[in-house]
Design an enzyme around this catalytic site. Structure first.
Site, short mmCIF file in Angstrom:
data_model
loop_
_atom_site.label_atom_id
_atom_site.label_comp_id
_atom_site.label_asym_id
_atom_site.label_seq_id
_atom_site.Cartn_x
_atom_site.Cartn_y
_atom_site.Cartn_z
N ARG A 3 -13.90 2.49 -0.93
CA ARG A 3 -13.24 3.78 -0.73
C ARG A 3 -14.23 4.85 -1.18
NH1 ARG A 3 -9.21 7.27 -3.65
NH2 ARG A 3 -10.16 6.47 -5.52
N SER A 53 -1.07 2.63 5.00
CA SER A 53 -0.24 3.21 3.94
C SER A 53 0.84 4.06 4.60
CB SER A 53 -1.08 4.08 3.02
OG SER A 53 -2.09 3.31 2.40
N LYS A 109 -6.01 9.14 -7.25
CA LYS A 109 -6.00 9.70 -5.91
C LYS A 109 -5.24 11.02 -5.95
CE LYS A 109 -5.69 6.70 -2.37
NZ LYS A 109 -5.16 5.61 -1.50
#
Lengths: 225, 225
Positions: free
Chosen positions: B50, B119, B148
């Site tokens: 990520r 997601s 996040k």
């Protein structure tokens, strides 16, 4: 996918004449669709959707509309950076820089389904880029520019001559170009000019594109004669 | 490309048990490669790269190394967001969110060459996501999270039960999960837990991953018996 690469590549130098990059932040609330319609009305020959922080869901939908607007007017439609987006909407071209997916990997993914543009980091990359699979280059920043904060120092008109000596393949100058300083870029060997602010940040986008096209066409007719 | 999708999908729930996302900013200067090696030594079963702002040229090289590290240890290797990067390095999987390329377009690009994670924005998307081509879901944020900044409000453990009622397909809980609060996530129906800070921001990454794996395996053995 169709072989868009061979379809465009024969006349690529001609469709790179006035290459307009979108920039949502500079267009005063105007939609990408309206910006692109006005630019094409004024004579833009290529459009690049440049929108790095776009939510992809929205980008897909806008890119599809822009592709259709460009297709109707025989204008090259280029996606900046995102090969996945370019492939998903079957764009005419994708444009990559030195920080993007390297050309060989990119060409492997897209095959001959689209044109590939590249912004070389320096002169040493010019010949390599074409060998690796690029179809055209964007070279700059020719003049100083405020539209791209990562553009680096101006390379000047001389760089156009240097690139032209290295290759007869298509390239455009980019960076700080407007109707008042575009002619020397063409006279130094570029096939076209890529612009952001001098078209998309103007109150009258169509008129700005038209003036640029007029100047570039005039310079091309003089240099190519 | 090989059909990695069918290869992984039979045992997908099992390889999602301890799913570790990298985060360069949280790992105190440790390379992604070292973070991933330590996490796998501790028992991570899936790794997601990520790294949204990565220069792609660097991302390609790191992703290739991580893919090889994961392959040696039979760990699922997932690329976040960038389908072009995932395709270029032939990752095992790509993970998308609601702002990324929509599932149908993504599945069309990747075919059966890899697993697709998603997601969902809310419960309404759960069944649609699997029908549209997702192989697993990441559901959260279960607890509050600071890793996040776009994660939104915590959905809580109850959401795990709601998702499990809607589908028997694999999903992991994500968001603020650590060894001390992971068991309820599994007991509520998740197949695994996805974590960032509670593994990659720890001084001893291997030990943090091991503790999490222990707790999750224990919860799985109790819930599945």
């Amino acid at each position: 996918m169709q072989n868009a690469r061979s379809m465009w590549s024969e006349r690529l130098a001609d469709v790179l004449t006035v290459y307009v990059l979108t920039d949502r932040g500079l267009s005063g609330g105007l939609s990408e669709q309206d910006v692109v319609r006005h630019a094409i009305d004024g004579g833009a020959t290529a459009i690049q959707l440049r929108w790095k922080d776009a939510p992809m869901r929205e980008a897909v939908s806008i890119a599809r509309e822009l592709k259709s607007i460009c297709a109707e007017r025989d204008v090259l439609f280029v996606i900046n950076d995102r090969i996945d987006l370019a492939m998903a909407i079957e764009a005419d071209a994708v444009h990559l820089g030195e920080d993007d997916l390297p050309i060989p990997e990119a060409r492997k993914l897209i095959g001959d389904s689209m044109i590939l543009g590249y912004s070389p980091a320096d002169l040493d990359e010019v010949e390599w880029a074409f060998e690796a699979g690029a179809d055209y280059l964007g070279v700059g920043p020719v003049y100083g520019t405020s539209s791209k904060d990562d553009a680096g120092e101006a390379v000047g008109i001389e760089r156009m001559r240097e690139v032209r000596r290295l290759t007869d393949r298509p390239f455009v100058g980019i960076g700080g170009i407007h109707a008042g300083n575009a002619a020397p870029v063409i006279e130094a060997g570029a096939d076209g000019v890529a612009v952001i602010s001098s078209v998309v940040a103007q109150a009258d986008i169509e008129s700005a594109a038209r003036s640029l096209r007029l100047v570039v066409d005039d310079a091309l007719s003089r240099t190519r004669s």
